[in-house]
Design an enzyme around this catalytic site. Structure first.
Site, short mmCIF file in Angstrom:
data_model
loop_
_atom_site.label_atom_id
_atom_site.label_comp_id
_atom_site.label_asym_id
_atom_site.label_seq_id
_atom_site.Cartn_x
_atom_site.Cartn_y
_atom_site.Cartn_z
CE LYS A 148 -16.89 21.42 52.71
NZ LYS A 148 -16.54 21.82 54.08
CG ASP A 149 -12.24 17.10 48.20
OD1 ASP A 149 -12.33 18.28 48.59
OD2 ASP A 149 -11.38 16.31 48.62
CD GLU B 54 -0.01 33.60 30.17
OE1 GLU B 54 -0.44 34.58 29.55
OE2 GLU B 54 -0.59 32.50 30.23
CG HIS C 75 -2.26 11.40 54.55
ND1 HIS C 75 -3.05 10.32 54.27
CD2 HIS C 75 -2.75 12.42 53.82
CE1 HIS C 75 -3.97 10.68 53.38
NE2 HIS C 75 -3.80 11.94 53.09
#
Lengths: 418, 251
Positions: free
Chosen positions: A241-242, A285, A213
């Site tokens: 949009k998110d 993994e 920010h």
């Protein structure tokens, strides 16, 4: 932070004493966001969502999990069979871990492509790498908890790496193990740390957002905003949009959780840990495979460990390796080629990390490992000096370059598909 | 789109499990009732599979994670389950005198193991430990096809292949040398419903049962999954339209 007049007297009363509403208002309405962000900028919010899902499902799983070598495997099966919807919680936790890494890798490659790590966002990038490191540690310890064969042998292989450190290596390994082999003490401390670290991640995420920010998001063109014509408020444009991004993410996650829940796991982890029987191939993994390939590419143990950690360390100094003043790869034709080469190379490393360390795979791993470091340590510094970049647009609102009137109203009218 | 492509790429790339060393595993696939997003278990087949397990496998292999009460999934009702459980004896105790005692099993009990411990199991099987079968269908790559193939892939030893004492030749097993003697020869069991008893048919029934044992919540999972995916598809469409609408004044 400008004081905003809220309508509700209750909100005003609270905000005067605890300015949470001012903060929210600032984030949603006053915080300017470039208007041209594309969908590659969706992965930050998706990473936050992944972390939230992991913490919530993890806390619920911990209610039924037993961190003891004799009961861990059975307690996980108990969750899968007898706890109400335990199978769902566990499959969400398991697969969101993988999705979290997919999201983070895309988020990082976005940063690499658009030069989001460059001044003045170096600390933002570095905090991101810290989060990535913490995530790897958390995921590694989480994978140990079900106490299956891969849990046990993965833990044995990875903790043993630290013994390569000169002088103090063996002491560090003993400390990690809480004894002289991977055993109950190891499982207990891994469980404790696995519970702790997501909250450390959440803390660093807060710093990551504070740093974000300070200067706002980078954007696909990579130039700074020149004024209000370049930006829009976060809400409602990027919130919606998110939300769309989150919907797509949840859809893909649901497909995997409900229909391919074990596709990203290893079958051996459904065999209880057996210290007397080594699996034919110990593989971590999937999200660790590129680093595992780098580790095994070096014939010397210490060298392999150094290179593996070096592969992440190099990310910390990336802002000072790539000194090109142009951020976005859109205006860096040579860099762009090397970026895609690097991406292919990274995927190749992942592939090689899952293959046995023999024959042609070893040679290919070495080439790919070398290229990983050549890209960061040689190509990027050289490109900073020798690359001829394309001319940059004057502003975000005016994406067309030369021979175009710079009248602001025209620039505004220029349609830009996002 | 890019995200999707990369996700699929990663899935394809990484779901291929490391190939085990030695002889290549030759698997025969079969269309299973439980595959696909709407797949369900075949209850009659599972009941037959359970019978095969009790009559053929249970002499050596335990299924410690399975309780008799779980057989409700196979289509047995409560009194049938009580009857099945009562045929088994489990150790309980200590009683008021401090002694352990044997009693008939109840639905809440888990299936008793054939051997008291792993060492006893090894001693009874030439040093090899017969694995517990509760999770076997998930603990091997391509579990269902693997089990099905394994049971029906005992073959004559090819010329030049040396098979040590106590091992058997099986083309579905990694390395082709397995410590388990051939369990099925055809007509090993007789089914009350008159189903086929060829090696293939019996192997398929047993696989159906073992797949259920490893993943008993699969039907609920897929049922919720279909609803969840349907809901999320709508959510995707609605949120996309909302996004378009909100952004209309920016473009």
């Amino acid at each position: 932070m400008s004081a905003h007049e809220f309508k509700s007297p209750v909100v005003r009363w609270i905000d005067h004493r605890l300015p949470v509403f001012s903060m929210l208002h600032h984030t949603a309405h006053e915080y300017p966001t470039p208007k041209n962000l594309n969908y590659m900028w969706n992965f930050g919010s998706l990473a936050g969502l992944s972390l939230a899902i992991m913490i919530v499902t993890g806390i619920v799983l911990a209610m039924s999990y037993t961190a003891h070598v004799d009961y861990a495997f059975l307690s996980v099966e108990r969750i899968m069979r007898d706890v109400n919807h335990g199978w769902l919680i566990r499959y969400i936790h398991m697969n969101t871990a993988s999705f979290f890494f997919i999201v983070i890798y895309l988020h990082m490659f976005r940063g690499l492509y658009y030069g989001s790590y460059k001044a003045p966002r170096e600390l933002l990038w570095i905090l991101g790498v810290v989060i990535f490191l913490l995530m790897m540690a958390t995921a590694f310890m989480g994978y140990v908890l079900p106490w299956g064969q891969m849990s046990f042998w993965g833990a044995t292989v990875i903790t043993n790496l630290f013994s390569a450190i000169p002088l103090v290596g063996d002491s560090i390994v003993t400390l990690l193990w809480g004894g002289f082999s991977v055993d109950n003490a190891t499982l207990n401390r891994f469980f404790s740390l696995h519970y702790l670290m997501p909250f450390l991640i959440a803390g660093v995420v807060v710093l990551h957002i504070v740093a974000l920010h300070r200067f706002g998001s980078n954007n696909p063109i990579g130039i700074d905003s020149t004024g209000p014509q370049d930006t829009i408020s976060f809400h409602p444009y990027y919130t919606i949009k998110d939300v769309f991004g989150i919907a797509v993410f949840l859809l893909l996650l649901a497909v995997v959780v409900f229909f391919f829940p074990n596709a990203m796991g290893h079958p051996d982890n459904y065999i209880p840990a057996n210290p007397l029987q080594t699996p034919a191939h110990i593989v971590p993994e999937w999200y660790f495979l590129p680093f595992y390939a780098i580790l095994r590419a070096v014939p010397d143990k210490l060298g392999g460990v150094l290179l593996m950690f070096g592969a992440i360390a190099v990310l910390f100094i990336l802002p000072w390796l790539d000194k090109s003043p142009v951020r976005s790869a859109r205006f860096r034709p040579v860099f762009r080629i090397f970026f895609w080469l690097f991406l292919v190379n990274a995927i190749a490393l992942g592939y090689l990390g899952g293959k046995p360390a023999e024959g042609v795979y070893v040679i290919l791993s070495r080439i790919a490992t070398a290229w990983y470091f050549v890209h960061f340590l040689i190509i990027l510094p050289l490109l900073s000096v020798f690359e001829t970049t394309k001319p940059l647009p004057k502003s975000i609102a005016e994406p067309v370059l030369t021979g175009f009137s710079s009248a602001p109203e025209k620039a505004f009218a220029a349609p830009r598909r996002l | 789109m890019l995200k999707r492509t990369i996700t699929i790429l990663l899935l394809v790339l990484l779901s291929s499990p490391a190939v085990a060393a030695g002889g290549e595993v030759e698997l025969r696939s079969r269309s299973w009732s439980f595959s696909g997003p709407f797949g369900t278990y075949d209850k009659a087949s599972m009941q037959r599979g359970f019978q095969v397990y009790t009559e053929v496998c249970a002499g050596c292999h335990s299924m410690k994670l399975i309780a008799f009460r779980n057989f409700i999934d196979l289509g047995y009702n409560e009194s049938e389950i009580k009857a099945i459980a009562s045929q088994y004896e489990v150790k309980d105790g200590p009683n008021d005198d401090g002694d352990m005692f044997l009693r008939a099993a109840i639905p809440a009990d888990r299936m008793p193991a054939p051997y008291a411990n792993d060492n006893a199991a090894r001693a009874g099987n030439n040093g090899a430990l017969p694995p517990d079968l509760s999770l076997i269908a998930k603990a091997r790559p391509n579990g269902a096809d693997y089990l099905y193939s394994l049971l029906s892939s005992y073959k004559d030893v090819p010329d030049g292949k040396d098979v040590p004492e106590g091992l058997y030749y099986n083309t579905a097993y990694p390395g082709h040398l397995i410590a388990m003697p051939q369990p099925l020869y055809g007509d090993d069991v007789s089914f009350s419903d008159g189903s086929e008893t060829t090696i293939e048919a019996v192997s398929a029934d047993l696989t159906q049962f073992l797949m259920w044992a490893a993943e008993p919540k699969m039907e609920a999972r897929k049922r919720i999954g279909v609803a969840a995916v349907f809901f999320l598809c709508i959510f995707v469409i609605v949120s996309y339209l909302a996004k378009r609408r909100v952004w209309a004044d920016v473009h």
